[in-house]
Design an enzyme around this catalytic site. Structure first.
Site, mmCIF file in Angstrom:
data_model
loop_
_atom_site.group_PDB
_atom_site.id
_atom_site.type_symbol
_atom_site.label_atom_id
_atom_site.label_comp_id
_atom_site.label_asym_id
_atom_site.label_seq_id
_atom_site.Cartn_x
_atom_site.Cartn_y
_atom_site.Cartn_z
ATOM 1 N N GLN A 55 1.956 6.048 8.824
ATOM 2 C CA GLN A 55 0.998 5.017 8.460
ATOM 3 C C GLN A 55 -0.069 4.798 9.525
ATOM 4 O O GLN A 55 0.216 4.712 10.718
ATOM 5 C CB GLN A 55 1.735 3.720 8.134
ATOM 6 C CG GLN A 55 2.657 3.896 6.929
ATOM 7 C CD GLN A 55 3.348 2.635 6.472
ATOM 8 O OE1 GLN A 55 4.507 2.670 6.093
ATOM 9 N NE2 GLN A 55 2.662 1.511 6.486
ATOM 10 N N HIS B 196 -2.862 6.562 4.830
ATOM 11 C CA HIS B 196 -1.438 6.817 5.039
ATOM 12 C C HIS B 196 -1.025 8.161 4.457
ATOM 13 O O HIS B 196 -1.594 8.632 3.467
ATOM 14 C CB HIS B 196 -0.584 5.741 4.354
ATOM 15 C CG HIS B 196 -0.720 4.375 4.957
ATOM 16 N ND1 HIS B 196 -1.337 4.126 6.152
ATOM 17 C CD2 HIS B 196 -0.279 3.164 4.505
ATOM 18 C CE1 HIS B 196 -1.277 2.829 6.418
ATOM 19 N NE2 HIS B 196 -0.654 2.218 5.432
ATOM 20 N N LYS C 199 10.326 -3.111 1.214
ATOM 21 C CA LYS C 199 9.322 -3.295 0.171
ATOM 22 C C LYS C 199 9.288 -2.079 -0.745
ATOM 23 O O LYS C 199 9.208 -2.213 -1.974
ATOM 24 C CB LYS C 199 7.932 -3.499 0.791
ATOM 25 C CG LYS C 199 7.686 -4.878 1.366
ATOM 26 C CD LYS C 199 6.280 -4.931 1.965
ATOM 27 C CE LYS C 199 6.032 -6.258 2.661
ATOM 28 N NZ LYS C 199 4.681 -6.285 3.280
ATOM 29 N N CYS D 292 0.813 -1.218 0.000
ATOM 30 C CA CYS D 292 0.000 0.000 0.000
ATOM 31 C C CYS D 292 0.848 1.269 0.000
ATOM 32 O O CYS D 292 0.540 2.231 -0.720
ATOM 33 C CB CYS D 292 -0.945 0.005 1.199
ATOM 34 S SG CYS D 292 -0.142 -0.200 2.796
#
Length: 240
Positions: A62, A148, A119, A35
């Site tokens: 986040q 976020h 990531k 995400c």
């Protein structure tokens, strides 16, 4: 990150699934990116296409929803408990979340980065098909219920001034610009919650870089919608 498995944001790299259609290629796997990566690249990619990003520094803020409904419930519970002078219930996270912030709860790797941060590094390179782009990230949990936010610093190969960047972002699909300096109004997680578009603001020249080779932007997106469910639906639509 498996080779041969497309990692897709439809507005960013739809070409990654060219030739794949429902019923035409059995056993094909297509992956939804993380995400935080989706929200970041929705804003960074239109600028990357214009001037080519050579280095990107990301700091994320986040929300609880990124850790699921149970985390959202715990944040709400902790908020009541702290205001009532009670010790906070810490079942989802190992420390108090309400009125606090801390490093993302993903496991920390040998290089000091956590999995969430890596990531962003690896997925950006795969999605942009550029193993040379430099990416570094710091991912933080903040006591926000949903959506976020990310502070993104971009360094470009070619000059890109803030006015041009603003016009590029205004026409980018899935992006809305909220950048009113006079009234100090910029994207907030609350404003994008339950919405599909990723909001971008604080678009400004990076004063630490010369020759219009750097920009700072602030991005907010609902990671339940565009950061997850909506992106998957859009991928499915491309396959039909």
């Amino acid at each position: 990150m498996v080779d041969g498995v497309p990692l897709v944001i439809p507005e960013v790299n739809p070409e990654a699934i060219d030739g794949i259609k429902v019923g035409k290629k059995k056993g094909a796997l297509i992956a939804n990116p993380n995400c935080s990566t989706i929200i970041c690249l929705m804003a960074a990619t239109p600028l990357h296409r214009h001037a080519k990003v050579t280095r990107m520094v990301v700091s994320t803020y986040q929300a609880a929803s990124g850790a699921g409904a149970a985390a959202m419930h715990e944040l709400e519970l902790q908020t009541r408990e702290v205001l009532e002078g009670k010790p906070p219930t810490c079942n989802i996270f190992k420390q108090q979340y309400a009125f606090n912030l801390f490093s993302h709860n993903a496991p920390v790797l040998e290089n000091g980065y956590n999995e969430e941060e890596m990531k962003m590094v690896k997925e950006t390179r795969k999605i942009w098909n550029d193993m040379n782009v430099k990416v570094t990230a710091t991912c933080i949990r903040v006591p926000v219920m949903r959506a976020h936010a990310e502070s993104v610093n971009l360094q470009f190969e070619k000059p890109l001034d803030e006015d041009t960047a603003r016009e590029i972002l205004k026409t980018a699909p899935g992006v809305v610009v909220i950048d009113d300096r006079t009234s100090n109004r910029f994207p907030t997680p609350l404003e994008v919650s339950n919405k599909d578009d990723v909001a971008v603001g604080r678009i400004r020249q990076d004063v630490s870089q010369e020759g219009n080779h750097g920009l700072d932007i602030f991005v907010c997106g609902d990671q339940v919608r565009k950061g997850a469910a909506l992106n998957a639906v859009q991928i499915a639509e491309l396959l039909l």
